[in-house]
Design an enzyme around this catalytic site. Structure first.
Site, PDB file in Angstrom:
ATOM      1  N   CYS A 128       0.867  -1.273  -0.043  1.00 36.83           N
ATOM      2  CA  CYS A 128      -0.092  -0.051  -0.093  1.00 36.83           C
ATOM      3  C   CYS A 128       0.781   1.250   0.073  1.00 36.83           C
ATOM      4  O   CYS A 128       1.524   1.527  -1.041  1.00 36.83           O
ATOM      5  CB  CYS A 128      -1.087  -0.143   1.100  1.00 36.83           C
ATOM      6  SG  CYS A 128      -2.482   1.003   0.899  1.00 36.83           S
ATOM      7  N   HIS A 147      -3.446  -5.180   1.742  1.00 36.52           N
ATOM      8  CA  HIS A 147      -2.656  -5.208   2.917  1.00 36.52           C
ATOM      9  C   HIS A 147      -2.761  -6.937   3.354  1.00 36.52           C
ATOM     10  O   HIS A 147      -3.633  -7.176   4.145  1.00 36.52           O
ATOM     11  CB  HIS A 147      -3.414  -4.587   4.039  1.00 36.52           C
ATOM     12  CG  HIS A 147      -3.218  -2.954   4.025  1.00 36.52           C
ATOM     13  ND1 HIS A 147      -2.179  -2.377   4.583  1.00 36.52           N
ATOM     14  CD2 HIS A 147      -3.738  -2.125   3.397  1.00 36.52           C
ATOM     15  CE1 HIS A 147      -2.310  -1.203   4.335  1.00 36.52           C
ATOM     16  NE2 HIS A 147      -3.287  -0.835   3.575  1.00 36.52           N
ATOM     17  N   GLU A 187      -1.171  -8.286   5.157  1.00 34.59           N
ATOM     18  CA  GLU A 187      -0.698  -8.415   6.683  1.00 34.59           C
ATOM     19  C   GLU A 187      -2.045  -8.264   7.654  1.00 34.59           C
ATOM     20  O   GLU A 187      -2.089  -8.437   8.861  1.00 34.59           O
ATOM     21  CB  GLU A 187       0.356  -7.265   7.174  1.00 34.59           C
ATOM     22  CG  GLU A 187      -0.011  -6.093   7.524  1.00 34.59           C
ATOM     23  CD  GLU A 187      -0.486  -5.055   6.112  1.00 34.59           C
ATOM     24  OE1 GLU A 187      -0.354  -5.664   5.148  1.00 34.59           O
ATOM     25  OE2 GLU A 187      -0.626  -3.893   6.455  1.00 34.59           O
TER      26      GLU A 187
HETATM   27  N1  GLN Z   1      -3.522   6.430   1.022  1.00 33.41           N
HETATM   28  C1  GLN Z   1      -2.241   6.073   1.460  1.00 33.41           C
HETATM   29  C2  GLN Z   1      -1.154   6.875   1.003  1.00 33.41           C
HETATM   30  O1  GLN Z   1      -1.351   7.477  -0.108  1.00 33.41           O
HETATM   31  C3  GLN Z   1      -2.008   4.747   1.524  1.00 33.41           C
HETATM   32  C4  GLN Z   1      -2.899   4.057   2.385  1.00 33.41           C
HETATM   33  C5  GLN Z   1      -2.498   2.789   3.126  1.00 33.41           C
HETATM   34  O2  GLN Z   1      -1.108   2.344   3.156  1.00 33.41           O
HETATM   35  N2  GLN Z   1      -3.272   2.082   3.639  1.00 33.41           N
HETATM   36  O3  GLN Z   1       0.003   6.626   1.399  1.00 33.41           O
END
Ligand code: GLN
Length: 187
Positions: free
Chosen positions: A80, A169, A171
């Site tokens: 992410c 994610h 995890e």
């Molecule tokens: N929206 C976050 C970003 O732009 C990422 C979100 C996340 O890691 N769950 O960094």
């Protein structure tokens, strides 16, 4: 035993440590530049907020070492915000480590309705549950980037040599597939 350094300046690092420990890896937290010098076998860059994480990595003096380790071949899993950290280009904003030739769009699924669950195949290892939280989308992939998983036609997990990135994610579910794949790639 595989020793994984988990970037722990911000975000969901504890959950990665739990997932990797369940699979027999040893984890330690990277909180300051000196922690990078402990020769981890692999690195994890967790989810969180990429702007904050990118700033902290720079402010803490980790940026060049971390980037160099990845470019030198240390296996890395970015999830992410971690995917955003690795991306060579970030739409409408600065890139960070920029070690992977992909372009990403942050918060690609909208800010309010940004969290959802899905299921999709991963790296030929069967279907796995995917949890998305204000996830990025990989809007273009450069040469040599392999797609590991796709949802609605959008790549949500990619690999570029030693670097694996997921928009979701792994995890946050009990499914060990992604972390197992990562540890297999490390060995
Ligand atoms: N929206 C976050 C970003 O732009 C990422 C979100 C996340 O890691 N769950 O960094």
């Amino acid at each position: 035993m595989t020793r994984v350094g988990v970037l722990a300046v911000q975000g969901a690092f504890v959950e990665h440590e739990a997932s990797l420990s369940r699979l027999g890896a040893e984890c330690y937290e990277i909180r300051k530049a000196a922690d990078l010098g402990r020769s981890p076998d692999a690195l994890v860059i967790p989810g969180g907020e990429s702007t904050v994480m990118g700033k902290l990595v720079r402010d803490l003096g980790m940026f060049d070492t971390l980037r160099g380790m990845i470019l030198d071949g240390t296996p890395v899993l970015g999830t992410c915000a971690g995917m955003i950290m690795l991306a060579g280009s970030v739409e409408g904003g600065p890139s960070h480590l920029a070690t992977m030739p992909i372009a990403v769009r942050r918060n690609a699924y909208g800010r309010q309705l940004g969290s959802f669950s899905a299921r999709a195949g991963f790296a030929g290892l069967g279907e796995i549950p995917l949890e998305f939280i204000r996830a990025p989308a990989a809007v273009s992939l450069g040469e040599g980037v392999e797609t590991l998983s796709v949802v609605d036609g959008v790549p949500v997990a990619v690999r570029y040599g030693n670097q694996i990135a997921t928009a979701f994610h792994p995890e946050l579910t009990d499914d060990p597939t992604v972390h197992t794949y990562f540890l297999d790639a490390v060995r």
